[in-house]
Scaffold this active site. Structure first.
Site, mmCIF file in Angstrom:
data_model
loop_
_atom_site.group_PDB
_atom_site.id
_atom_site.type_symbol
_atom_site.label_atom_id
_atom_site.label_comp_id
_atom_site.label_asym_id
_atom_site.label_seq_id
_atom_site.Cartn_x
_atom_site.Cartn_y
_atom_site.Cartn_z
ATOM 1 N N TYR A 145 9.682 2.513 -43.211
ATOM 2 C CA TYR A 145 11.058 2.035 -43.032
ATOM 3 C C TYR A 145 11.947 2.400 -44.220
ATOM 4 C CZ TYR A 145 9.596 -0.766 -38.975
ATOM 5 O OH TYR A 145 9.118 -1.175 -37.754
ATOM 6 N N LYS A 194 -4.607 1.369 -40.689
ATOM 7 C CA LYS A 194 -4.859 2.519 -39.818
ATOM 8 C C LYS A 194 -5.487 3.627 -40.672
ATOM 9 C CE LYS A 194 -4.691 4.751 -35.896
ATOM 10 N NZ LYS A 194 -5.644 4.427 -34.804
ATOM 11 N N ASP A 226 -4.847 -0.946 -34.122
ATOM 12 C CA ASP A 226 -4.889 -0.890 -32.652
ATOM 13 C C ASP A 226 -5.880 -1.910 -32.112
ATOM 14 O OD1 ASP A 226 -6.750 0.698 -33.949
ATOM 15 O OD2 ASP A 226 -6.616 2.396 -32.580
ATOM 16 N N ASP A 251 5.750 -5.395 -38.363
ATOM 17 C CA ASP A 251 6.926 -5.568 -37.494
ATOM 18 C C ASP A 251 6.459 -5.711 -36.041
ATOM 19 O OD1 ASP A 251 9.532 -5.666 -36.602
ATOM 20 O OD2 ASP A 251 9.842 -3.496 -36.687
ATOM 21 N N ASP A 255 5.922 -9.425 -33.535
ATOM 22 C CA ASP A 255 6.579 -9.623 -32.230
ATOM 23 C C ASP A 255 5.532 -9.945 -31.158
ATOM 24 O OD1 ASP A 255 9.190 -8.978 -33.170
ATOM 25 O OD2 ASP A 255 9.656 -8.031 -31.234
HETATM 26 C C1 IPM Z 1 12.369 -7.706 -38.010
HETATM 27 C C2 IPM Z 1 13.365 -6.801 -37.339
HETATM 28 C C3 IPM Z 1 13.868 -5.794 -38.348
HETATM 29 C C4 IPM Z 1 12.706 -4.976 -38.856
HETATM 30 C C5 IPM Z 1 14.967 -4.850 -37.845
HETATM 31 C C6 IPM Z 1 16.085 -5.605 -37.183
HETATM 32 C C7 IPM Z 1 15.485 -3.980 -38.961
HETATM 33 O O1 IPM Z 1 12.819 -6.193 -36.223
HETATM 34 O O2 IPM Z 1 12.742 -8.355 -39.005
HETATM 35 O O3 IPM Z 1 11.236 -7.787 -37.544
HETATM 36 O O4 IPM Z 1 12.360 -3.952 -38.250
HETATM 37 O O5 IPM Z 1 12.109 -5.353 -39.858
HETATM 38 MN MN MN Z 2 10.849 -6.898 -35.740
#
Ligand code: IPM
Ligand code: MN
Length: 358
Positions: A145, A194, A226, A251, A255
């Site tokens: 990133y 990984k 994975d 990230d 989620d």
């Molecule tokens: C998170 C978000 C951010 C990230 C984005 C919005 C830049 O998805 O905080 O998880 O990728 O870190």
């Molecule tokens: Mn995120």
């Protein structure tokens, strides 16, 4: 304590869940005798339209001067976002610069679902078992990133490139955070990587392995990312304890963790740096439900709890907020988490119940 807090309410559902969180913070102030000096500042997509930048200079100054930062989600509906040049979109123009500015390398994302709330999960109750309590720790200022980005000129879109690198120091400091947390909780530490493909993965593992020597008391293992994604769904309780993840993998899997416990609305987070820290929900701004008073404010109120605990050292206050949050869930829930026998609460009703419990 006298504490100054920069308040970046953000876009979409940001203002309403921030309001909910501040109500809870006021209740904490009253109960424990603190004074929170709240300093609102524009941040995000609307800030770009109003001030020409998603992270205006004025906001930087307010953040610089505050003890800690409370940030809401950012981003408007797609059509509106398309009007913003890529470098001024909130991701690259606000969030990453905020993380870089304060070097907030340690991202704490707790994944908690007690057995009594197993019905929130799309997984079978038998898979949630005795409950989930995983602290995902994501490296937040390194890796792909933050590497150089190359995009072919628009006339010749033949190549794009994102550099991914980690230094020894970057891996070492986040690994120490993860092992320290595991030691504190007397839990295991699972390192995600990984290494079968990536040079940065092999490097990551070598450094984590070296740090592990300092923590012989902490049960430790490494899992390919994975496989971790798979195991998180079929047998998530094996990860109860601490999981260490690099930036991009963290990230994605955080989620997924939100999905496993039923809603991204259950994912608060803290982004901790050497000198300054900020807290934010791990989800987006949900423009489709903005302004309807239906968003789940748990992630924002939980972020306040993380702020009290990890950024301000107010552990007792934080515990009181967590206890109140889970007590509210015994009888009521928000529309994203319908559950038999529980009353559906609006954003503001949920916050009021947390305040009442406090
Ligand atoms: C998170 C978000 C951010 C990230 C984005 C919005 C830049 O998805 O905080 O998880 O990728 O870190
Ligand atoms: Mn995120």
């Amino acid at each position: 304590m006298d504490i100054s807090i920069a308040i970046l309410e953000g876009d979409g559902i940001g203002p309403e869940i921030t309001r909910a969180a501040l109500q809870v913070l006021d209740a904490v102030a009253e109960k424990f005798g603190h004074r929170f000096d709240k300093r609102p500042a524009p941040f995000g997509a609307q800030a770009y339209f109003d001030h020409g930048s998603p992270f205006p200079e004025e906001t930087k100054a307010i953040c610089d001067g505050a003890d800690v930062i409370l940030k809401g989600p950012v981003g408007l509906a797609v059509e509106r976002m398309n009007e913003i040049p890529p470098e001024h979109r909130p991701e690259l123009g606000a969030i990453l610069p905020l993380r870089r500015r304060f070097d907030t390398f340690a991202n704490y994302r707790p994944v908690r679902l007690p057995k009594s709330l197993a019905s929130f999960s799309p997984l079978k109750a038998s898979i949630i078992g005795e409950g989930l309590d995983i602290l995902m720790i994501r490296e937040l200022v390194g890796g792909i990133y933050f590497g150089d980005k190359t995009e072919g000129p628009s006339t010749d879109m033949k190549l794009a490139k994102d550099d991914c690198s980690y230094t020894d120091g970057q891996v070492r400091r986040i690994a120490k955070v993860a092992f320290d947390e595991a030691r504190k909780r007397k839990s295991s530490m699972t390192n995600v990587h990984k290494a079968n493909v990536l040079a940065t993965g092999r490097f990551w593992n070598a450094v984590v392995e070296d740090v592990a020597k300092l923590y012989p008391d902490v049960p430790y293992r490494s899992v390919l990312v994975d496989n971790a994604a798979y195991q998180l769904v079929v047998n998530p309780t094996q990860f109860n304890g601490v999981m260490l993840l690099e930036n991009m993998q963290g990230d994605i899997l955080t989620d997924q963790a939100g999905g496993i416990i039923g809603s991204l609305g259950l994912m608060p987070s803290a982004c901790v740096g050497p000198e300054k820290s900020y807290v934010e929900p791990a989800h987006g701004s949900a423009p489709d439900i903005a302004g309807k008073n239906v968003a789940n404010p748990y992630s924002m109120i939980g972020s306040v709890a993380l702020m009290l605990d990890l950024c301000l050292g107010l552990g007792e206050e934080a515990q009181a907020v967590w206890d109140a949050l889970f007590a509210v869930f015994e009888h009521g829930t928000t529309g994203d988490l319908p559950s038999e026998g529980k009353e559906i609460l609006s954003t503001s009703e949920f916050a009021q119940r947390v305040v009442d419990k406090l």
